[in-house]
Design an enzyme around this catalytic site. Structure first.
Site, PDB file in Angstrom:
ATOM      1  N   ASN A 139       0.843  -1.209   0.000  1.00  8.18           N
ATOM      2  CA  ASN A 139       0.000   0.000   0.000  1.00  8.18           C
ATOM      3  C   ASN A 139       0.872   1.250   0.000  1.00  8.18           C
ATOM      4  O   ASN A 139       2.094   1.163  -0.003  1.00  8.18           O
ATOM      5  CB  ASN A 139      -0.953  -0.021   1.202  1.00  8.18           C
ATOM      6  CG  ASN A 139      -0.182  -0.080   2.503  1.00  8.18           C
ATOM      7  OD1 ASN A 139       0.559   0.826   2.829  1.00  8.18           O
ATOM      8  ND2 ASN A 139      -0.362  -1.175   3.241  1.00  8.18           N
TER       9      ASN A 139
ATOM     10  N   ASP B  26      -4.393  -6.146   5.362  1.00  8.06           N
ATOM     11  CA  ASP B  26      -5.509  -6.876   5.972  1.00  8.06           C
ATOM     12  C   ASP B  26      -5.598  -8.282   5.374  1.00  8.06           C
ATOM     13  O   ASP B  26      -6.013  -9.226   6.030  1.00  8.06           O
ATOM     14  CB  ASP B  26      -6.823  -6.127   5.737  1.00  8.06           C
ATOM     15  CG  ASP B  26      -6.877  -4.828   6.539  1.00  8.06           C
ATOM     16  OD1 ASP B  26      -6.284  -4.805   7.641  1.00  8.06           O
ATOM     17  OD2 ASP B  26      -7.469  -3.842   6.061  1.00  8.06           O
TER      18      ASP B  26
ATOM     19  N   PRO C  52      -2.547 -11.660   9.872  1.00  2.00           N
ATOM     20  CA  PRO C  52      -2.752 -11.539  11.321  1.00  2.00           C
ATOM     21  C   PRO C  52      -2.959 -10.083  11.712  1.00  2.00           C
ATOM     22  O   PRO C  52      -2.289  -9.203  11.180  1.00  2.00           O
ATOM     23  CB  PRO C  52      -1.434 -12.063  11.911  1.00  2.00           C
ATOM     24  CG  PRO C  52      -0.429 -11.930  10.821  1.00  2.00           C
ATOM     25  CD  PRO C  52      -1.186 -12.091   9.538  1.00  2.00           C
TER      26      PRO C  52
HETATM   27  N1  CTP Z   1      -3.299  -3.247  12.270  1.00  2.00           N
HETATM   28  C1  CTP Z   1      -2.477  -4.272  12.670  1.00  2.00           C
HETATM   29  N2  CTP Z   1      -2.440  -5.435  11.971  1.00  2.00           N
HETATM   30  C2  CTP Z   1      -3.231  -5.613  10.878  1.00  2.00           C
HETATM   31  C3  CTP Z   1      -4.063  -4.572  10.456  1.00  2.00           C
HETATM   32  C4  CTP Z   1      -4.071  -3.396  11.174  1.00  2.00           C
HETATM   33  O1  CTP Z   1      -1.757  -4.107  13.664  1.00  2.00           O
HETATM   34  N3  CTP Z   1      -3.168  -6.737  10.202  1.00  2.00           N
HETATM   35  C5  CTP Z   1      -3.345  -2.001  13.044  1.00  2.00           C
HETATM   36  C6  CTP Z   1      -2.813  -0.812  12.308  1.00  2.00           C
HETATM   37  O2  CTP Z   1      -1.428  -0.609  12.581  1.00  2.00           O
HETATM   38  C7  CTP Z   1      -3.646   0.322  12.862  1.00  2.00           C
HETATM   39  C8  CTP Z   1      -4.988  -0.338  13.101  1.00  2.00           C
HETATM   40  O3  CTP Z   1      -4.694  -1.710  13.284  1.00  2.00           O
HETATM   41  O4  CTP Z   1      -3.176   0.773  14.102  1.00  2.00           O
HETATM   42  C9  CTP Z   1      -5.919  -0.160  11.944  1.00  2.00           C
HETATM   43  O5  CTP Z   1      -6.999  -0.996  12.129  1.00  2.00           O
HETATM   44  P1  CTP Z   1      -7.755  -1.675  10.924  1.00  2.00           P
HETATM   45  O6  CTP Z   1      -8.930  -2.346  11.506  1.00  2.00           O
HETATM   46  O7  CTP Z   1      -6.852  -2.455  10.078  1.00  2.00           O
HETATM   47  O8  CTP Z   1      -8.110  -0.418  10.156  1.00  2.00           O
HETATM   48  P2  CTP Z   1      -8.446  -0.390   8.689  1.00  2.00           P
HETATM   49  O9  CTP Z   1      -7.418  -1.105   7.872  1.00  2.00           O
HETATM   50  O10 CTP Z   1      -8.685   1.026   8.414  1.00  2.00           O
HETATM   51  O11 CTP Z   1      -9.725  -1.327   8.793  1.00  2.00           O
HETATM   52  P3  CTP Z   1     -10.977  -1.316   7.878  1.00  2.00           P
HETATM   53  O12 CTP Z   1     -10.420  -1.569   6.545  1.00  2.00           O
HETATM   54  O13 CTP Z   1     -11.766  -2.442   8.441  1.00  2.00           O
HETATM   55  O14 CTP Z   1     -11.569   0.028   8.095  1.00  2.00           O
END
Ligand code: CTP
Length: 406
Positions: free
Chosen positions: A211, A280, A306
């Site tokens: 990303n 994700d 994870p």
């Molecule tokens: N995070 C993490 N590990 C992942 C994904 C995210 O530690 N695999 C952490 C990121 O560092 C950040 C937070 O979680 O602090 C973001 O949450 P997340 O739910 O991933 O946010 P988005 O990606 O914005 O989720 P969504 O797409 O569901 O809005």
């Protein structure tokens, strides 16, 4: 300090073009009631004259270790004792190296060795010199000995480059010097683990999913946390950023590797900040060999990566956890939902797109916690990081006190 004892600032000027701003710093310190004694190195005199500093400080400027008349009036040891605070602004790469080596080869370096007052450094130099491994190591040595950094800031440089290395503006610097440093010492001895940057999820040996995260916010947070006295480990995805001074950096690529690195160090962590844009989803399996373009179409099967933050927040006796949320809409609603679902202590939300957030030097955040929130208006990521670290420190201390009184 009572009004009858004004703060005594010994201001060291070293050789750099940013020295042209230092007379203004003297004025602003004096406007705020400080007494300022200027000491210049030989190189500094190539940029600004001692007469200029004498006029604005109202005191004779000191330059020589071997000036008998001046030494008779106030010797270098007396000067070192006189100072309530020693500030080196600008601090050149050369002077930083001399300090790190413990040299006493001119008056200013000798005073720095002989003083028991706190020493603050306002580095100013070309961005490549600031990023150089030698300068990094010297700054690490000096902050490890308890010296504090004021800046540097990001921005346009006298040499035409743009980047980190600009001296902090005089007005803000005067304020920080006299206030202690904004935030200094708030996190003294606290162990912080920060994730930053994107991850790369392999498709085959040459391709990956990633990303646009630049890692700038996480790196700026690491630097600001060091300024506040924290001991910082930074788990960084693939980014082209220099390691902030005095930070222990662990480089990783995939979400899996980031999780491993976090697990290895989480036992020695008081505050965990997840600033990384972790994938994700990742390819369900990475091909061992490069995928050839034989088929007219291809589908990529993805599986959940994870969630590092969720795993850390779920630990029994885990650290204080701070997450980030990047949202394109309904910022508060989505951020508060994440705060609750992931059981975080705090979440910093930003609206992405429209010139802020990912891959940009400027950003704005709103920080939410259970029962409170604080808005941090749009500014440079370095400044924003300092403000966020102050909020984290305050909430962390409150959480610890509450846990202690239970
Ligand atoms: N995070 C993490 N590990 C992942 C994904 C995210 O530690 N695999 C952490 C990121 O560092 C950040 C937070 O979680 O602090 C973001 O949450 P997340 O739910 O991933 O946010 P988005 O990606 O914005 O989720 P969504 O797409 O569901 O809005």
């Amino acid at each position: 300090m009572t009004p009858s004892t004004p703060p005594r600032i010994l201001l060291g000027i070293t050789g750099g073009i940013a020295a042209y701003k230092s007379p203004d710093l003297v004025r602003r310190l004096r406007d705020r009631g400080a007494e300022v004694q200027v000491v210049m190195t030989g190189a500094a005199e190539r940029f600004v004259t001692r007469q200029t500093f004498q006029a604005v400080s109202g005191r004779p400027v000191r330059t020589e270790l071997w000036d008998e008349a001046a030494e008779a009036a106030m010797g270098h040891i007396e000067l070192a004792r006189w100072a309530g605070r020693v500030v080196i602004a600008p601090a050149s790469a050369d002077f930083i190296a001399r300090l790190a080596a413990g040299l006493a080869d001119d008056l200013l370096a000798t005073i720095c060795l002989a003083t028991e007052a706190p020493i603050l450094l306002a580095p100013a130099m070309n961005r490549v010199m600031w990023a150089n491994a030698a300068t990094r190591a010297n700054i690490g040595t000096l902050t490890g000995r308890g010296m504090r950094l004021l800046g540097p800031d990001d921005g346009n440089q006298a040499c035409g480059d743009t980047g980190a290395g600009r001296m902090v503006e005089p007005d803000r610097m005067a304020e920080a010097i006299l206030a202690g440093i904004a935030g200094a010492g708030l996190l003294e001895g606290v162990r912080m683990l920060i994730t930053a940057g994107p991850t790369r999820e392999p498709i085959d040996p040459v391709r990956f999913i990633s990303n646009r995260s630049s890692g700038k916010m996480g790196f700026a947070l690491a630097a600001a946390a060091v300024e506040s006295g924290a001991k910082v480990r930074l788990v960084a995805g693939p980014v082209g950023l220099p390691t902030p001074a005095a930070v222990e950096r662990i480089d990783v690529e995939s979400a899996e590797q980031m999780l491993d690195a976090v697990h290895r160090h989480i036992g020695q962590t008081d505050i965990f900040v997840a600033a990384a844009a972790v994938a994700d989803y990742r390819p369900a399996s990475a091909a061992r060999d490069k995928i050839k373009k034989t088929a007219p179409e291809m589908a990529l099967k993805l599986t959940r990566a994870p969630d590092i933050l969720t795993q850390v927040a779920a630990l029994a006796n885990g650290p204080f956890t701070v997450g980030f949320a990047a949202e394109t809409r309904d910022v508060e609603k989505n951020a508060r939902a994440k705060l609750e679902q992931k059981q975080l202590d705090m979440i910093a939300a930003n609206r992405v797109g429209a010139g802020s957030g990912f891959d940009s030097d400027q950003n704005a955040l709103t920080v939410y916690w259970s029962g409170g929130e604080q808005e941090l208006p749009k500014t440079g990521k370095r400044e924003l990081a300092r403000a966020l670290v102050q909020i984290i420190a305050r909430r962390y201390v409150t959480a610890r006190e509450t846990a202690g009184s239970r």
